[in-house]
Design an enzyme around this catalytic site. Structure first.
Site, PDB file in Angstrom:
ATOM      1  N   GLU A 283       0.827  -1.218   0.000  1.00 27.49           N
ATOM      2  CA  GLU A 283       0.000   0.000   0.000  1.00 27.49           C
ATOM      3  C   GLU A 283       0.857   1.261   0.000  1.00 27.49           C
ATOM      4  O   GLU A 283       0.411   2.314  -0.427  1.00 27.49           O
ATOM      5  CB  GLU A 283      -0.918   0.024   1.237  1.00 27.49           C
ATOM      6  CG  GLU A 283      -2.266  -0.618   0.982  1.00 27.49           C
ATOM      7  CD  GLU A 283      -3.297  -0.315   2.060  1.00 27.49           C
ATOM      8  OE1 GLU A 283      -2.930  -0.020   3.211  1.00 27.49           O
ATOM      9  OE2 GLU A 283      -4.494  -0.395   1.748  1.00 27.49           O
ATOM     10  N   HIS A 304       9.387 -27.164  -1.333  1.00 23.89           N
ATOM     11  CA  HIS A 304       8.820 -28.377  -1.941  1.00 23.89           C
ATOM     12  C   HIS A 304       7.598 -28.065  -2.790  1.00 23.89           C
ATOM     13  O   HIS A 304       6.868 -28.963  -3.187  1.00 23.89           O
ATOM     14  CB  HIS A 304       8.455 -29.381  -0.842  1.00 23.89           C
ATOM     15  CG  HIS A 304       9.650 -29.807  -0.056  1.00 23.89           C
ATOM     16  ND1 HIS A 304      10.323 -30.973  -0.295  1.00 23.89           N
ATOM     17  CD2 HIS A 304      10.320 -29.172   0.934  1.00 23.89           C
ATOM     18  CE1 HIS A 304      11.348 -31.062   0.529  1.00 23.89           C
ATOM     19  NE2 HIS A 304      11.367 -29.972   1.291  1.00 23.89           N
ATOM     20  N   LYS A 418     -14.317   0.137  -4.319  1.00 24.19           N
ATOM     21  CA  LYS A 418     -15.354   0.487  -3.344  1.00 24.19           C
ATOM     22  C   LYS A 418     -16.503   1.212  -4.018  1.00 24.19           C
ATOM     23  O   LYS A 418     -17.670   0.948  -3.735  1.00 24.19           O
ATOM     24  CB  LYS A 418     -14.771   1.379  -2.240  1.00 24.19           C
ATOM     25  CG  LYS A 418     -13.917   0.645  -1.233  1.00 24.19           C
ATOM     26  CD  LYS A 418     -13.546   1.573  -0.105  1.00 24.19           C
ATOM     27  CE  LYS A 418     -12.412   1.002   0.719  1.00 24.19           C
ATOM     28  NZ  LYS A 418     -11.835   2.000   1.611  1.00 24.19           N
TER      29      LYS A 418
HETATM   30  O1  PA5 Z   1      -3.178   1.471   5.870  1.00 26.71           O
HETATM   31  C1  PA5 Z   1      -4.347   1.802   5.809  1.00 26.71           C
HETATM   32  O2  PA5 Z   1      -4.729   2.968   6.035  1.00 26.71           O
HETATM   33  C2  PA5 Z   1      -5.450   0.820   5.503  1.00 26.71           C
HETATM   34  O3  PA5 Z   1      -4.987  -0.378   5.044  1.00 26.71           O
HETATM   35  C3  PA5 Z   1      -6.316   0.602   6.737  1.00 26.71           C
HETATM   36  O4  PA5 Z   1      -5.550   0.082   7.780  1.00 26.71           O
HETATM   37  C4  PA5 Z   1      -7.503  -0.327   6.468  1.00 26.71           C
HETATM   38  O5  PA5 Z   1      -8.175   0.052   5.313  1.00 26.71           O
HETATM   39  C5  PA5 Z   1      -8.478  -0.284   7.642  1.00 26.71           C
HETATM   40  O6  PA5 Z   1      -8.973   1.024   7.819  1.00 26.71           O
HETATM   41  P1  PA5 Z   1      -9.740   1.458   9.115  1.00 26.71           P
HETATM   42  O7  PA5 Z   1      -8.860   1.271  10.299  1.00 26.71           O
HETATM   43  O8  PA5 Z   1     -10.075   2.898   8.887  1.00 26.71           O
HETATM   44  O9  PA5 Z   1     -10.984   0.603   9.207  1.00 26.71           O
END
Ligand code: PA5
Length: 432
Positions: A283, A304, A418
């Site tokens: 990310e 393996h 989304k």
């Molecule tokens: O790194 C990030 O911001 C995302 O991967 C969030 O951790 C993930 O989408 C979860 O978001 P939230 O804590 O707002 O539910």
């Protein structure tokens, strides 16, 4: 402390090319330490190991004690950065089967990271008639998966505990805003905060990770001590900084077409550490058509299976091998007079020793086959070393992303699916 061993990658990374990266490392380092680059509003994690809220830390320890005393099961609801680091640390320190081996504390389950009816049904079966508490973790407070699963769990808690249900629900979220924050205020859930300047995937050392870790019996003080030690050592603005060495090596390998990084681990308990690593780097770096694709491999099992591809498939891979050194448990191969399995040549040998030979053999064979290995050495699987490791990868990730020319702290790409999902689900405001 962490040591980055590049000896087996030498034929892929020349000293000259390595030295040529120091300028870029220094520039990226300054962006992390001083800001002034895109994402600077999310640098809170850099100094977090020293600047965390001590009062909240004490409340976390007290709350963990309460959960231990009144619950047999703790359900942690969260996705991505809101659960991966926590699960990674518990499994690294206590193994994948921690719920079977750690009898003196509640069992801990992670949900809200899928939309699986089967997984929810299974959780209900696991809880059965036992007492449970819920820690719902969402920085934004509105992520669909944890929000839906939390609604289901809330109903379960209300059926079981009636008007007292709220006393078993702990919300970890933004200090001021969001649907979860509002709900916690209205329903009277005890609340813990995710600092504004710490993004989800960099948040494991906040209450996001610390509350469930404390319930698990992990020594969270030592986790923070380890992170604080790493913070001091990685502040070093020079090529002796192991985070610079790692970031430089992966950057150079990427430039040579090594577009996939496999985090290689020899501990089954490190599986979720790999998942955390994949989110952190994926990310943070994967944007604007750039970025190493982070993946993982579990040895010796995968030698393996996809070991064949490693040795012989497309040459766009490199490995980052996590080496924890020798284990505290000593297991020796016994002598067998019949020797029907022809293993007496190993009798008296420690399993760690055999594993070490498999590890060195794989590194050598893979390097010969065109897959370089970067070895990250961290002595021992203890709370403190895990704190060091978490901070090391966070810092190295920030460095690498800035070296690549991307903002390490946003994730614009996760919105695309989304929009379409919400349209299909008929979410108000998304039907056009
Ligand atoms: O790194 C990030 O911001 C995302 O991967 C969030 O951790 C993930 O989408 C979860 O978001 P939230 O804590 O707002 O539910």
């Amino acid at each position: 402390m962490i040591k980055v061993d590049l000896t087996t990658a030498e034929k892929f990374i020349t000293r000259t090319s390595f030295e040529q990266t120091w300028e870029a490392c220094a520039a990226a380092h300054a962006k992390l330490m001083e800001g002034g680059a895109p994402g600077e509003e999310y640098l809170g994690w850099v100094t977090l190991p020293e600047n965390y809220d001590r009062e909240e830390f004490a409340r976390i320890i007290a709350t963990a004690q309460k959960i231990k005393s009144d619950s047999q099961v703790l359900v942690v609801v969260g996705i991505g950065g809101s659960y991966l680091g926590t699960r990674a640390i518990i499994e690294l320190l206590q193994g994948q089967n921690h719920n079977l081996t750690q009898k003196d504390r509640p069992e801990i389950y992670f949900v809200g990271n899928s939309l699986s009816s089967n997984a929810f049904y299974e959780l209900k079966t696991i809880i059965g008639q036992r007492d449970f508490s819920i820690n719902v973790v969402s920085k934004s407070g509105s992520t669909t998966e944890p929000a839906v699963i939390f609604r289901l769990l809330r109903e379960l808690a209300e059926q079981r505990y009636g008007a007292d249900a709220h006393k078993r629900i702990y919300a970890t979220t933004d200090a001021e805003k969001g649907a979860l924050h509002q709900m916690a205020l209205e329903e009277g859930y005890e609340m813990f905060t995710v600092p504004d300047d710490v993004g989800g995937r960099y948040s494991v050392l906040t209450s996001v990770g610390l509350l469930p870790l404390a319930v698990a019996g992990v020594d969270i003080e030592n986790i923070m001590n380890g992170a604080a030690r790493a913070m001091k050592e990685l502040a070093l603005g020079s090529p002796d900084n192991p985070a610079w060495q790692y970031a430089a090596a992966r950057n150079l390998l990427y430039g040579q077409g090594k577009k996939i990084e496999l985090l290689a681990v020899y501990e089954p308990g490190a599986r979720f550490f790999c998942e955390w690593f994949k989110q952190l780097f994926g990310e943070s770096e994967g944007k604007h058509g750039r970025g190493i694709f982070p993946s993982s491999i579990e040895y010796t099992a995968d030698l393996h299976s996809i070991g064949q591809y490693l040795q012989d498939g497309e040459r766009h891979l490199f490995e980052t091998v996590l080496d924890f050194g020798t284990s505290e448990n000593h297991v020796y191969v016994p002598y067998d007079t019949k020797n029907a399995d022809a293993l007496n040549y190993l009798s008296g040998k420690n399993l760690d020793f055999i594993k070490e030979q498999a590890f060195r053999a794989a590194v050598k064979a893979h390097a010969d086959g065109g897959v370089p290995s970067v070895i990250v050495e961290i002595p021992g699987l203890k709370a403190e070393s895990v704190g060091v490791l978490v901070y090391f990868f966070e810092f190295a990730c920030g460095l690498s992303a800035y070296m690549l020319g991307v903002n390490p702290f946003d994730q614009p790409g996760v919105e695309a699916y989304k929009k379409e999902m919400f349209r299909r689900l008929g979410k108000p405001g998304h039907t056009g």
